[in-house]
Motif scaffolding. Sequence first.
Motif, mmCIF file in Angstrom:
data_model
loop_
_atom_site.group_PDB
_atom_site.id
_atom_site.type_symbol
_atom_site.label_atom_id
_atom_site.label_comp_id
_atom_site.label_asym_id
_atom_site.label_seq_id
_atom_site.Cartn_x
_atom_site.Cartn_y
_atom_site.Cartn_z
ATOM 1 N N VAL A 1 43.383 -34.890 -22.488
ATOM 2 C CA VAL A 1 42.404 -36.017 -21.976
ATOM 3 C C VAL A 1 41.070 -34.979 -21.955
ATOM 4 O O VAL A 1 40.944 -34.109 -21.244
ATOM 5 C CB VAL A 1 42.672 -36.757 -20.880
ATOM 6 N N VAL A 2 40.112 -35.504 -22.553
ATOM 7 C CA VAL A 2 38.674 -34.837 -22.602
ATOM 8 C C VAL A 2 37.767 -36.061 -21.950
ATOM 9 O O VAL A 2 37.569 -36.906 -22.421
ATOM 10 C CB VAL A 2 38.167 -34.689 -24.053
ATOM 11 N N ILE A 3 36.942 -35.399 -20.784
ATOM 12 C CA ILE A 3 36.061 -36.456 -20.215
ATOM 13 C C ILE A 3 34.902 -35.846 -20.095
ATOM 14 O O ILE A 3 34.648 -34.695 -19.480
ATOM 15 C CB ILE A 3 36.575 -36.681 -18.785
ATOM 16 N N ASN A 4 33.784 -36.392 -20.795
ATOM 17 C CA ASN A 4 32.265 -35.741 -20.879
ATOM 18 C C ASN A 4 31.579 -36.544 -19.767
ATOM 19 O O ASN A 4 31.713 -37.863 -20.072
ATOM 20 C CB ASN A 4 31.993 -35.923 -22.461
ATOM 21 N N VAL A 5 30.864 -35.773 -19.317
ATOM 22 C CA VAL A 5 29.690 -36.305 -18.314
ATOM 23 C C VAL A 5 28.429 -35.721 -18.799
ATOM 24 O O VAL A 5 28.160 -34.728 -18.933
ATOM 25 C CB VAL A 5 29.940 -36.058 -16.671
ATOM 26 N N ALA B 1 32.723 -29.848 -9.557
ATOM 27 C CA ALA B 1 32.267 -28.915 -10.419
ATOM 28 C C ALA B 1 31.693 -29.685 -11.707
ATOM 29 O O ALA B 1 30.599 -29.514 -12.296
ATOM 30 C CB ALA B 1 33.057 -27.827 -11.010
ATOM 31 N N VAL B 2 32.714 -30.666 -12.318
ATOM 32 C CA VAL B 2 32.303 -31.270 -13.476
ATOM 33 C C VAL B 2 31.013 -32.087 -13.377
ATOM 34 O O VAL B 2 30.135 -32.149 -14.259
ATOM 35 C CB VAL B 2 33.426 -31.950 -13.994
ATOM 36 N N VAL B 3 30.890 -32.775 -12.227
ATOM 37 C CA VAL B 3 29.751 -33.581 -12.067
ATOM 38 C C VAL B 3 28.496 -32.715 -11.979
ATOM 39 O O VAL B 3 27.378 -33.208 -11.959
ATOM 40 C CB VAL B 3 29.949 -34.308 -10.618
ATOM 41 N N ARG C 1 25.335 -31.493 -18.454
ATOM 42 C CA ARG C 1 26.835 -31.788 -19.479
ATOM 43 C C ARG C 1 28.073 -31.209 -18.762
ATOM 44 O O ARG C 1 27.922 -29.784 -18.614
ATOM 45 C CB ARG C 1 26.624 -31.090 -20.743
ATOM 46 N N GLY C 2 28.830 -31.813 -18.342
ATOM 47 C CA GLY C 2 30.077 -31.722 -17.679
ATOM 48 C C GLY C 2 31.226 -31.764 -18.683
ATOM 49 O O GLY C 2 31.147 -33.168 -19.146
ATOM 50 N N THR C 3 32.342 -31.182 -18.402
ATOM 51 C CA THR C 3 33.510 -31.770 -19.448
ATOM 52 C C THR C 3 34.684 -31.341 -18.695
ATOM 53 O O THR C 3 35.092 -30.123 -17.918
ATOM 54 C CB THR C 3 33.800 -30.919 -20.697
ATOM 55 N N LEU C 4 35.627 -32.220 -18.495
ATOM 56 C CA LEU C 4 37.060 -32.030 -17.711
ATOM 57 C C LEU C 4 38.071 -32.243 -18.821
ATOM 58 O O LEU C 4 38.120 -33.300 -19.732
ATOM 59 C CB LEU C 4 37.230 -33.170 -16.707
ATOM 60 N N TYR C 5 38.946 -31.391 -18.999
ATOM 61 C CA TYR C 5 40.219 -31.545 -19.895
ATOM 62 C C TYR C 5 41.362 -31.344 -18.999
ATOM 63 O O TYR C 5 41.487 -30.887 -18.099
ATOM 64 C CB TYR C 5 40.305 -30.197 -20.764
#
Length: 357
Positions: free
Chosen positions: A246-250, A94-96, A257-261
Amino acid sequence: ALLSRLQNLTGNIQVFCRVRPLLSRDPRVSHNVPLAVDVLSITDVAALELKTESVFDDNTANTAPWKMFTFDRVLGQHDSQLDVFREVEPIAQAVVDGFKACIFAYGQTGSGKTYTMEGTPDQPGLNQRLLAHLYDSLAMRGVVVNDAAGQATFTSPPSNHETMYQVNLGVFEIYNENIRDLLEPDNPNLQIHTDGDTGEVCLPQLAMEAAYSPQHALGLLAQAQKHRATCRTNVHDRSSRSHCVVVINVKSTTGLRGTLYLVDLAGSERVKVSGVDGDALKETAAINKSLSALGDVMEALDKKSAHIPYRNSKLTYALQDVLGGAQSKTVMILNVAPGFSTASETFRSMQFAERVR
Ligand code: ADP
Ligand code: MG
């Protein structure tokens, strides 16, 4: 199977329960009475039973010997780190695809939150597995910008119009309602900002480092952990008294724009308030406030309430967009220990989960 799991994750908030194995250091009452928590081997109704006499001493509060709790998924002592990862794999997907997603580990200290998120060198947890999966998925779709030179060309796509992706990573900790940057320790008090036009919430001062590969990203996470440890107080193990995010932005050259926390929450256990004062009392109050605010927000979202009380804690405020986003996904993993000595805290964790789903 992956598709059906993805569909299973379409509800905004999913609650999983992970019961860790009994460890040799756990107190064990008797070998005939093995565990307080029993995972039912029913696959379509994910449920576990908690032996209620382990919670209620007087046995008057509850007449049934077991109380059953159901979850979207229950993982037991035989489920490996890989099994847990497989359950949340659609999240990375989903983030991708440009969505926001969040995974929380909730539970009392010692229940397996850090094991689930970080894991051990031999048994890596979700952070490492999700990062690897993220980069793999991106590499299948285009070019992951993988060095400083590539980063410079990111703003002007290459002539063959191949999509380019960039991953940025930040880490912060919330301790006593104070947000501290763990990649940039000179940033000890980050502010949360709401955009006046879009209403989007962000942490403008948070250092977001470009992460060129899974290895590079893991190096940044290790660096963050080191900064976290140097600030440990003598009184308490700080890592169990603070939330770590932890925040990961793609982002891509196509505008995605995807973001994973990935969130390792502070221990949810009750701390004896009698006899403690000063820092310990302040810590306890801050943890109680933010975890109950998290429960309040998730419950309000579940009930589709008109008012969602995000601003009652830094945790819920900082995560407002991912918690409440129409298309975002949240997985709460409730970590519990199986033993009798922890049964009343396990019961409280179950009650928390019941509230939010
Ligand atoms: P928490 O972060 O919730 O305080 P930890 O993740 O540190 O708890 O886990 C406590 C201990 O239990 C650690 O030694 C950890 O390695 C072990 N542990 C937790 N979950 C598991 C599991 N599923 N399998 C094996 N060991 C586990
Ligand atoms: Mg921990």
